[in-house]
Write a protein that holds these residues in place. Sequence first.
Motif, mmCIF file in Angstrom:
data_model
loop_
_atom_site.group_PDB
_atom_site.id
_atom_site.type_symbol
_atom_site.label_atom_id
_atom_site.label_comp_id
_atom_site.label_asym_id
_atom_site.label_seq_id
_atom_site.Cartn_x
_atom_site.Cartn_y
_atom_site.Cartn_z
ATOM 1 N N PHE A 190 0.915 -1.323 0.018
ATOM 2 C CA PHE A 190 -0.016 -0.147 0.038
ATOM 3 C C PHE A 190 0.897 1.056 0.087
ATOM 4 O O PHE A 190 0.585 2.302 -0.496
ATOM 5 C CB PHE A 190 -0.942 0.024 1.211
ATOM 6 C CG PHE A 190 -1.925 0.901 1.216
ATOM 7 C CD1 PHE A 190 -3.124 0.905 0.391
ATOM 8 C CD2 PHE A 190 -1.735 2.351 1.707
ATOM 9 C CE1 PHE A 190 -4.176 2.076 0.400
ATOM 10 C CE2 PHE A 190 -2.775 3.390 1.680
ATOM 11 C CZ PHE A 190 -3.849 3.029 1.054
ATOM 12 N N TYR A 191 2.090 1.043 0.683
ATOM 13 C CA TYR A 191 3.068 2.373 0.697
ATOM 14 C C TYR A 191 4.032 2.276 -0.436
ATOM 15 O O TYR A 191 4.932 3.330 -0.365
ATOM 16 C CB TYR A 191 3.641 2.176 2.139
ATOM 17 C CG TYR A 191 2.760 2.060 3.272
ATOM 18 C CD1 TYR A 191 1.927 2.923 3.782
ATOM 19 C CD2 TYR A 191 2.521 0.891 3.870
ATOM 20 C CE1 TYR A 191 1.002 2.768 4.601
ATOM 21 C CE2 TYR A 191 1.793 0.559 4.839
ATOM 22 C CZ TYR A 191 0.802 1.647 5.174
ATOM 23 O OH TYR A 191 0.021 1.502 6.268
ATOM 24 N N ARG A 192 3.850 1.649 -1.425
ATOM 25 C CA ARG A 192 4.918 1.511 -2.552
ATOM 26 C C ARG A 192 4.505 1.736 -3.828
ATOM 27 O O ARG A 192 5.289 1.632 -4.838
ATOM 28 C CB ARG A 192 5.597 -0.155 -2.532
ATOM 29 C CG ARG A 192 6.014 -0.381 -1.167
ATOM 30 C CD ARG A 192 6.422 -1.843 -1.237
ATOM 31 N NE ARG A 192 7.008 -2.373 -2.414
ATOM 32 C CZ ARG A 192 7.625 -3.747 -2.404
ATOM 33 N NH1 ARG A 192 7.100 -4.602 -1.541
ATOM 34 N NH2 ARG A 192 8.216 -4.174 -3.450
ATOM 35 N N SER A 193 3.232 2.366 -4.019
ATOM 36 C CA SER A 193 2.899 2.743 -5.359
ATOM 37 C C SER A 193 2.057 4.091 -5.285
ATOM 38 O O SER A 193 1.769 4.614 -4.108
ATOM 39 C CB SER A 193 2.055 1.694 -6.020
ATOM 40 O OG SER A 193 1.742 2.178 -7.564
ATOM 41 N N ASP A 194 1.582 4.639 -6.335
ATOM 42 C CA ASP A 194 1.313 5.907 -6.488
ATOM 43 C C ASP A 194 -0.086 6.478 -5.890
ATOM 44 O O ASP A 194 0.008 7.680 -5.409
ATOM 45 C CB ASP A 194 1.200 6.627 -7.995
ATOM 46 C CG ASP A 194 2.700 6.421 -8.754
ATOM 47 O OD1 ASP A 194 3.639 7.195 -8.330
ATOM 48 O OD2 ASP A 194 2.762 5.573 -9.626
ATOM 49 N N HIS A 195 -0.755 5.754 -5.562
ATOM 50 C CA HIS A 195 -2.056 5.781 -4.682
ATOM 51 C C HIS A 195 -1.617 6.387 -3.490
ATOM 52 O O HIS A 195 -2.564 7.158 -3.071
ATOM 53 C CB HIS A 195 -2.912 4.591 -4.776
ATOM 54 C CG HIS A 195 -2.214 3.588 -4.042
ATOM 55 N ND1 HIS A 195 -1.283 2.800 -4.460
ATOM 56 C CD2 HIS A 195 -2.490 3.112 -2.739
ATOM 57 C CE1 HIS A 195 -0.917 1.842 -3.723
ATOM 58 N NE2 HIS A 195 -1.423 2.107 -2.574
ATOM 59 N N PHE A 196 -0.619 5.985 -3.026
ATOM 60 C CA PHE A 196 -0.085 6.473 -1.662
ATOM 61 C C PHE A 196 -0.120 7.615 -1.348
ATOM 62 O O PHE A 196 -0.398 8.387 -0.538
ATOM 63 C CB PHE A 196 1.275 5.610 -1.009
ATOM 64 C CG PHE A 196 1.609 6.060 0.213
ATOM 65 C CD1 PHE A 196 0.607 5.986 1.565
ATOM 66 C CD2 PHE A 196 2.875 6.512 0.603
ATOM 67 C CE1 PHE A 196 1.113 5.968 2.773
ATOM 68 C CE2 PHE A 196 3.232 6.630 1.772
ATOM 69 C CZ PHE A 196 2.357 6.591 2.944
ATOM 70 N N GLU A 197 0.474 8.362 -2.461
ATOM 71 C CA GLU A 197 0.729 10.136 -2.415
ATOM 72 C C GLU A 197 -0.679 10.586 -2.452
ATOM 73 O O GLU A 197 -0.710 11.511 -1.627
ATOM 74 C CB GLU A 197 1.451 10.561 -3.458
ATOM 75 C CG GLU A 197 3.040 9.952 -3.590
ATOM 76 C CD GLU A 197 3.973 10.236 -2.135
ATOM 77 O OE1 GLU A 197 3.393 11.357 -1.535
ATOM 78 O OE2 GLU A 197 4.633 9.748 -1.898
ATOM 79 N N PHE A 198 -1.594 10.036 -3.067
ATOM 80 C CA PHE A 198 -2.804 10.764 -3.019
ATOM 81 C C PHE A 198 -3.492 10.531 -1.444
ATOM 82 O O PHE A 198 -4.139 11.307 -0.828
ATOM 83 C CB PHE A 198 -3.992 10.300 -3.909
ATOM 84 C CG PHE A 198 -3.476 10.682 -5.463
ATOM 85 C CD1 PHE A 198 -3.994 11.890 -5.791
ATOM 86 C CD2 PHE A 198 -2.675 10.059 -6.344
ATOM 87 C CE1 PHE A 198 -3.673 12.330 -7.004
ATOM 88 C CE2 PHE A 198 -2.211 10.240 -7.645
ATOM 89 C CZ PHE A 198 -2.689 11.739 -7.907
ATOM 90 N N ALA A 199 -3.342 9.083 -0.978
ATOM 91 C CA ALA A 199 -3.694 8.802 0.245
ATOM 92 C C ALA A 199 -3.158 9.687 1.501
ATOM 93 O O ALA A 199 -3.848 10.363 2.295
ATOM 94 C CB ALA A 199 -3.611 7.406 0.727
ATOM 95 N N LYS A 200 -1.983 10.012 1.208
ATOM 96 C CA LYS A 200 -1.155 10.752 2.235
ATOM 97 C C LYS A 200 -1.784 12.367 2.550
ATOM 98 O O LYS A 200 -1.811 12.910 3.488
ATOM 99 C CB LYS A 200 0.192 10.988 1.920
ATOM 100 C CG LYS A 200 1.214 9.895 2.512
ATOM 101 C CD LYS A 200 2.543 9.918 1.869
ATOM 102 C CE LYS A 200 3.369 11.146 2.346
ATOM 103 N NZ LYS A 200 4.702 10.911 1.698
ATOM 104 N N VAL A 201 -2.351 12.717 1.293
ATOM 105 C CA VAL A 201 -3.200 14.203 1.598
ATOM 106 C C VAL A 201 -4.474 14.200 1.619
ATOM 107 O O VAL A 201 -5.205 14.895 1.585
ATOM 108 C CB VAL A 201 -2.837 14.775 0.053
ATOM 109 C CG1 VAL A 201 -1.356 15.104 -0.099
ATOM 110 C CG2 VAL A 201 -3.222 14.129 -1.032
ATOM 111 N N GLY A 202 -5.198 12.768 1.834
ATOM 112 C CA GLY A 202 -6.408 12.668 2.131
ATOM 113 C C GLY A 202 -7.480 11.905 1.144
ATOM 114 O O GLY A 202 -8.725 11.562 1.375
#
Length: 568
Positions: free
Chosen positions: A465-477
């Motif tokens: 979950f922390y290793r692909s691009d969706h994580f950067e969207f998740a980090k900002v909410g």
Amino acid sequence: MRIRQLRSLNPPPNVAILVIGLALFLSLSGEAQVSPGSGITAGAVLDHIKVLASDEFEGRGPATRGEELTVNYLVDQFKKFGLKPGNPNGTYIQNVPLTGIISQSTFACRTGNKDMEFVFPADCVLGSRRFMPEVKIEDSEMVFVGYGVVAPEYNWDDYKGVDVRGKTIVMLINDPPIPDPKDPEKLDDKMFKGKAMTYYGRWTYKYEIAAAKGAAAAIIVHEIGPAGYPFLVVVGSWGRENFDIQTPDKNMGVAAMEGWVTLAKAKQLFEATGHDFNQLKQSAISRDFKPVALGAKATFTIKNTLREVSSRNVIARLEGSDPRLKNEYIIYSAHWDHLGRDPKKEGDQIFNGALDNASGTAGLLELAQAYANMKTPPKRSVLFLAVTAEEKGLLGSRYYARNPLYPLTKTLANLNMDGLSTWGRTTDLEIVGFGNTTMEDLLTASAARQNRTAVPESDPEKGSFYRSDHFEFAKVGVPALYFKAGVNVIGKPRGYGKQKRDEYVLNDYHKVSDEIKPDWDLSGAVEDLQLMLEVGNEVANGTKWPEWKPGAEFKARRDEMMKQRDYK
């Protein structure tokens, strides 16, 4: 075709008339349901992969000829589909300012009167993300800080107030594996999500906390099992030119040196300092653990070759059909980049990245075309975002998340693709980061219509979950969905899917051998893309926004964001 099929069932006349009339109404109505996956074929997906993973594209390295060819191909395809430029400035491009860094390093440590040398790449991989031509660290005290985690919600602090400013800290990979007090053979799911990795276990977090604590150097001990990949993957990714987003302070906020050492070399180091690695590792799974001074001093010299470059995200837009809702968005994403070409290698020098991630980029293009072919677009606008520099630390998606082209308060969701199924149709699919968002419920329902079962990922300890691009969207909410093919392959023996996945990680992941294979079967990829289309379309037309589920670590950020949402 639907009408002929209905007649063949010979229903009573009144029922037939009712059903046929309903079908005709739906086919003519602006609310008509889209046939999921319409136009998506295995052959079309493969055709895109053949281009993107060809030797001509030279491994799609950022800031190379491969980037130029890749970006041009993506833009040409989006134009061909009739999609609008995704950047409000009228282009399909979002420039991503990066600094390229090639590090040459030396590392030695002194224990008593003895010196120990660390040789790249046999023993270690080291570098500095500071935008400086040379970084030196001399006689830095080495301290073992266990897993290097500070997690207040678990009442966990591996630093215990010990001052590590200017020191070299040594950390273990992944989360502390806390045994279940009721069953020592299992992990306690109340601590660091049990078997599943939390962000505390991710190497990026460990470097972040090291910088926050003022460490001069941060070293992670690599272990294949907890890391989820061999040390050669680290060498392939870190041992060449790396990138970071340009910052006004020249990245002086990160630790001066970041690196990895092999397990064998770490054990040798601990033994030389009079410590037993296994005993210290065991002590590190207790809340009572305190940092241990190793009695050694480290000296590093890192020479950086720097260049400022502008890489590119590529973005296209399908405008929504509802005048009020078209200014709300969902984002499909996939990273177009891979590891490029290594001229130092003998023989094959090109990291073609066929599965990772020419396949996901091909899927993004097929979804874009499927949406473009819809008779009536969804109510909300759909963005197709191919990001750069994922392999360098999710940089393209991080840049978009920090510099969004459309307000995040009006962005409903991100659906991400990173590697499509290449071994055929499966009866299952695996949700990465299971239990996080309400989009999983939509996915589960859609999968059931394919006679498939959505299940939690089988290897959550790898922290996908922390290793692909969706994580950067998740980090900002922004609620994010990422899933991968299951392991129960139709027509194959039990365990076949897991075997193929393990073989890929061992033999091809981040290696020059990641190329199109003769035995590829993309029928499963097509089914997965159909799910992506159906879920995204449902969100784009729905009345309810996707949400983070209670307990998700990103929920508070989204809740705060939504308080600021502009309804005008």
